[in-house]
Scaffold this motif. Structure first.
Motif, PDB file in Angstrom:
ATOM      1  N   LEU A 144       4.369 -13.983   5.530  1.00  0.00           N
ATOM      2  CA  LEU A 144       3.797 -14.309   6.839  1.00  0.00           C
ATOM      3  C   LEU A 144       2.970 -13.144   7.386  1.00  0.00           C
ATOM      4  O   LEU A 144       1.883 -13.333   7.925  1.00  0.00           O
ATOM      5  N   VAL A 145       3.500 -11.929   7.225  1.00  0.00           N
ATOM      6  CA  VAL A 145       2.782 -10.746   7.709  1.00  0.00           C
ATOM      7  C   VAL A 145       1.464 -10.581   6.953  1.00  0.00           C
ATOM      8  O   VAL A 145       0.421 -10.287   7.541  1.00  0.00           O
ATOM      9  N   LEU A 147      -2.190 -10.566   8.429  1.00  0.00           N
ATOM     10  CA  LEU A 147      -3.028  -9.392   8.170  1.00  0.00           C
ATOM     11  C   LEU A 147      -4.384  -9.803   7.589  1.00  0.00           C
ATOM     12  O   LEU A 147      -5.429  -9.347   8.036  1.00  0.00           O
ATOM     13  N   ASP A 174       6.995 -21.472  -0.790  1.00  0.00           N
ATOM     14  CA  ASP A 174       6.327 -20.510   0.100  1.00  0.00           C
ATOM     15  C   ASP A 174       5.050 -21.086   0.704  1.00  0.00           C
ATOM     16  O   ASP A 174       4.627 -20.681   1.788  1.00  0.00           O
ATOM     17  N   TYR A 203       4.565 -10.664  -8.807  1.00  0.00           N
ATOM     18  CA  TYR A 203       5.779 -11.170  -9.470  1.00  0.00           C
ATOM     19  C   TYR A 203       5.482 -11.596 -10.901  1.00  0.00           C
ATOM     20  O   TYR A 203       6.251 -11.296 -11.820  1.00  0.00           O
ATOM     21  N   TRP A 217       4.673  -2.997  -5.882  1.00  0.00           N
ATOM     22  CA  TRP A 217       5.650  -2.621  -4.846  1.00  0.00           C
ATOM     23  C   TRP A 217       5.206  -3.162  -3.484  1.00  0.00           C
ATOM     24  O   TRP A 217       6.004  -3.722  -2.735  1.00  0.00           O
ATOM     25  N   PHE A 218       3.916  -3.018  -3.182  1.00  0.00           N
ATOM     26  CA  PHE A 218       3.406  -3.472  -1.893  1.00  0.00           C
ATOM     27  C   PHE A 218       3.548  -4.986  -1.741  1.00  0.00           C
ATOM     28  O   PHE A 218       4.131  -5.470  -0.771  1.00  0.00           O
ATOM     29  N   PHE A 219       3.055  -5.732  -2.721  1.00  0.00           N
ATOM     30  CA  PHE A 219       3.041  -7.181  -2.555  1.00  0.00           C
ATOM     31  C   PHE A 219       4.418  -7.813  -2.719  1.00  0.00           C
ATOM     32  O   PHE A 219       4.624  -8.954  -2.338  1.00  0.00           O
ATOM     33  N   ARG A 220       5.352  -7.068  -3.283  1.00  0.00           N
ATOM     34  CA  ARG A 220       6.702  -7.611  -3.343  1.00  0.00           C
ATOM     35  C   ARG A 220       7.535  -7.188  -2.144  1.00  0.00           C
ATOM     36  O   ARG A 220       8.624  -7.699  -1.926  1.00  0.00           O
ATOM     37  N   GLY A 221       7.023  -6.220  -1.393  1.00  0.00           N
ATOM     38  CA  GLY A 221       7.834  -5.670  -0.312  1.00  0.00           C
ATOM     39  C   GLY A 221       7.448  -6.134   1.084  1.00  0.00           C
ATOM     40  O   GLY A 221       8.207  -5.938   2.027  1.00  0.00           O
ATOM     41  N   VAL A 222       6.264  -6.753   1.213  1.00  0.00           N
ATOM     42  CA  VAL A 222       5.810  -7.166   2.540  1.00  0.00           C
ATOM     43  C   VAL A 222       5.938  -8.686   2.650  1.00  0.00           C
ATOM     44  O   VAL A 222       5.597  -9.398   1.709  1.00  0.00           O
ATOM     45  N   PRO A 223       6.441  -9.188   3.779  1.00  0.00           N
ATOM     46  CA  PRO A 223       6.618 -10.639   3.911  1.00  0.00           C
ATOM     47  C   PRO A 223       5.294 -11.398   3.831  1.00  0.00           C
ATOM     48  O   PRO A 223       4.254 -10.904   4.288  1.00  0.00           O
TER      49      PRO A 223
END
Ligand SMILES: Nc1ncnc2c1ncn2[C@@H]1O[C@H](COP(=O)(O)OP(=O)(O)OP(=O)(O)O)[C@@H](O)[C@H]1O
Ligand SMILES: [Mg+2]
Lengths: 222, 223, 255
Positions: free
Chosen positions: A68-69, A73, A160, A103, A60-66
């Motif tokens: 670039l961010v 980070l 990407d 993914y 959920w985390f790695f699919r939900g955060v862009p």
């Protein structure tokens, strides 16, 4: 027009060397994503409740955060916080790989769940440990079924990877922009970079299609 | 002190400003993306050969070029042929055209999946061509396209951060500024990441609700 | 003395799913070379019982002895070693789809028994030959008929040199014209002295080959005895009921 072509011709070797960097980033990320993704998928299908939950949060985390961010980070934030000195290249591979693992795990998970589950029972009945049964029976079939999804994931990671430019990785996009801002031939150079990406997409997906055909199980239609 | 950093009024207002710009990028882009996607998707199925060709070519290029490259073309490239866009305008243009190309794939697949028997049955009942499309084809195609198109919008939320790369200061850009000024890179990008996570999760939740609402028993996703 | 020790003995086997008790205190034992057949209505617990025997389903309660040795702590290496001695045939074959017939038989020998590839191949070929599939050994499961698949799975189990075989409705998933080839393989197996516990709905075949029929209903073993007794002279009304219905059915369908 001819001027543009001359610039382009001169820049081409430089761009092509950039394509090697792009390929390296993508290959590294896809491999990292593959290794992690397989483990995540196996954990998500066969693991206990807590493991499944933890993996669910990871995905959920790695699919939900862009992307670039996450690049910012990791590169500006975590690397200095943890006092580890990683190059922009390495950070790009890691971040793209972590995202891709999320993914890819879903690709593999779907493939595992589409397999007839009786085979796992049969392997156990022969005296195989669960680890062996998964490695020898489940994964070989899972990976075959995953090639189309993996090919799609490759084309996404490839595109990407251009975002790694934001950290200063000298891949194709960065080089195209670098030359463009010196020669003022922006459009030809961006188009050249774009087409090079398309060519890499084509070559990669074509290669994977050949692989898929090569490892196809005779008589098996899925 | 450390914990309170993100509660300072100027930080909050900077984050809010960034979020607002992001929302202004995302909403029009996804709307245009859907409109382009539906139009191009329909043309690719029902258009004449020439139109099909052109539409296919558009999709090939806009799905083939990385989004960053497209944004650079609109923002840094177009001025060379005398067209000047603001970074915001170039972002919306880039997002819409790219998203539309991806959307059209799902729309095309959806139209193709509506069985010809359904159209024939409608015709046999006396539906006109337009009515057939409106009352039989579209409702079915819409359901088939929804999951893919919805996911595209979730992608768009994340990709909207790339506007920063062509100097449009949205959420990620504000974050970069806050982080550079305060040297709090980790915390800042954690907060920025969390905001995106909320946006994508809410979008995913709405999409799931919509899919459940439109669920028809026995109407499989791919049949 | 040694002859009187049953090769496999299970006692008080119990399994429940939630409130539902699908196996109630089932006990049985079988001597070397015997064939016992589980019969009973669908959902009676036949598959559950068989899979509890090799711990594919973990029983809630119950004890198992193989060769007079109790199988305790069925975990890890001990479990894998035990399962090698208990061959299993499934209703839907469960061949490994990505492997040829030969490799299906070979993989257990190499990866579980640790045999050399060459010796394993020889042995696998021999087993496939025994079930009449030598000519098909390089084919993949998807290229085989149901009957051929089931025979491969028999070869796969036999190659492990099991002491006992469990067969769970080995012919149920087969087209009628393919059943006999599998039944023939089982007959051959029986005459070679293999110990077997089989569940089946082929009541005629069961009556012909079984030493003993075990009638299982609602998770309980209702009655056990030689075929003639169970089929035509059962003690319990429930057994009689089931058998008369199914023999009638069999008489009608096999004519
Ligand atoms: N995983 C499970 N969860 C809940 N109930 C189960 C489960 N597996 C089996 N059962 C139930 O246990 C009962 C016994 O099932 P089992 O498969 O052993 O019957 P069977 O005698 O083999 O029937 P059949 O002749 O149809 O194969 C059935 O009522 C079944 O619904
Ligand atoms: Mg059964």
């Amino acid at each position: 027009m001819t001027e543009s072509l001359i610039v382009l011709y001169g820049a081409l070797p430089y761009l092509l060397r950039g394509s090697l960097v792009t390929i390296a980033v993508v290959a590294g990320a896809m491999m990292l994503g593959l290794v992690l993704g397989i483990h995540l998928a196996v954990g998500q299908v066969y693991g206990g409740r807590w493991l499944r939950r933890v993996i669910g949060v990871y995905v959920w985390f790695f699919r939900g955060v862009p992307l670039l961010v996450l690049l910012f980070l990791f590169y500006f934030g975590l690397c200095s916080l943890l006092q580890i000195n990683l190059s922009a290249f390495t950070v790009s591979v890691i971040v793209l790989g972590l995202i891709s693992s999320a993914y890819q795990s879903q690709i593999f998970r779907g493939a595992i769940m589409s397999l007839p589950q009786g085979q796992l029972k049969a392997a156990r009945a022969l005296g195989m440990s669960d680890g062996k049964a998964i490695a020898l029976i489940i994964l070989p079939q899972t990976l075959r079924l995953s090639i189309p999804g993996w090919s799609n994931e490759y084309s996404i990671v490839l595109k990407d990877s251009a975002v790694a430019y934001a950290l200063g990785v000298m891949e194709m996009m960065a080089r195209a922009h670098f030359v463009a801002s010196r020669t003022y031939e922006h459009l030809p150079l961006y188009f050249a970079a774009g087409f090079l990406f398309m060519i890499l997409t084509y070559l990669g997906t074509k290669g994977l299609r050949i692989l898929e055909e090569k490892v196809r199980i005779p008589g098996y239609s899925a | 002190m450390n914990e309170l950093f993100f509660l300072q009024p100027d930080i909050i207002s900077a984050l809010a400003r960034g979020l607002w710009v992001s929302v202004q990028l995302i909403i029009p882009s996804s709307l245009f993306g859907v409109i382009i996607g539906v139009t191009v998707g329909a043309l690719r199925v029902y258009g004449n050969p020439l139109v099909k060709r052109i539409a296919d070519g558009y999709v090939l290029v806009f799905r083939g070029f990385p989004l960053v490259v497209q944004l650079f073309i609109w923002y840094f490239g177009l001025p060379h042929i005398g067209i000047y866009l603001t970074s915001f305008g170039a972002s919306v243009l880039g997002f819409s055209l790219c998203s539309g190309a991806y959307q059209s794939e799902y729309v095309r697949g959806a139209f193709l999946s509506v069985k010809t028997g359904q159209t024939m049955a409608a015709r046999a009942l006396g539906f006109s061509g337009i009515k057939t499309v409106l009352f039989v084809t579209l409702p079915q195609a819409f359901r088939r396209a929804l999951p893919g198109c919805g996911n595209e919008i979730i992608y768009l939320i994340k990709y909207s951060s790339l506007a920063y790369m062509i100097t449009c200061i949205e959420l990620t850009g504000e974050g970069k500024i806050i982080a550079s000024d305060s040297f709090r890179f980790t915390e800042t990008f954690m907060v920025i990441g969390a905001i995106y996570l909320v946006l994508t999760s809410v979008a995913a939740w709405i999409l799931r609700r919509l899919e459940d609402r439109l669920y028809i028993p026995g109407f499989e996703q791919y049949s | 003395m040694a002859d009187t020790v049953p090769i496999l003995r299970i006692e008080h086997m119990t399994k429940r799913y939630g409130d539902k008790e699908v196996l109630k205190d089932a006990s049985l034992s079988i001597n070397k070379g015997e064939l016992k057949v589980l019969i009973g209505p669908s959902g009676g617990g036949k598959s559950t019982l068989l899979q509890c025997i090799n711990f594919l389903i973990k029983p809630d309660r119950g004890r198992i002895w193989l060769d007079g040795t109790e199988i305790i702590r069925a975990k890890g290496k001990a479990l894998y070693a035990y399962r090698q001695k208990v061959g299993m045939i499934f209703q839907d074959f469960n061949l490994f789809d990505h492997l040829t017939a030969l490799h299906n038989v070979q993989i257990g020998l190499v990866r579980v028994k640790g045999m050399q590839a060459k010796a394993a191949k020889e042995r696998a070929t021999q087993e496939l030959d025994r079930v009449g599939l030598k000519n098909h050994m390089h084919q993949y499961p998807a290229e085989l008929s149901g009957g051929q698949k089931q025979r491969v799975s028999i070869a796969r189990a036999l190659a492990m040199d099991p002491e006992i075989m469990l067969l769970d409705e080995p012919t149920s998933a087969l087209d009628p014209e393919l059943i006999s080839e599998v039944l023939d393989a089982i007959r051959t197996l029986r005459s070679s002295g293999m110990t077997m516990i089989m569940s089946t709905h082929q009541i005629g075949f069961a009556g012909e080959v079984a030493d003993e029929l075990i009638f299982l209903e609602k998770g309980s073993i209702v009655e056990t005895g030689p075929p003639a007794k169970i089929l035509y002279d059962a003690e319990y009304p429930r057994t009689r009921d089931f058998c008369s219905k199914i023999t009638e059915l069999y008489a009608n369908s096999s004519s």
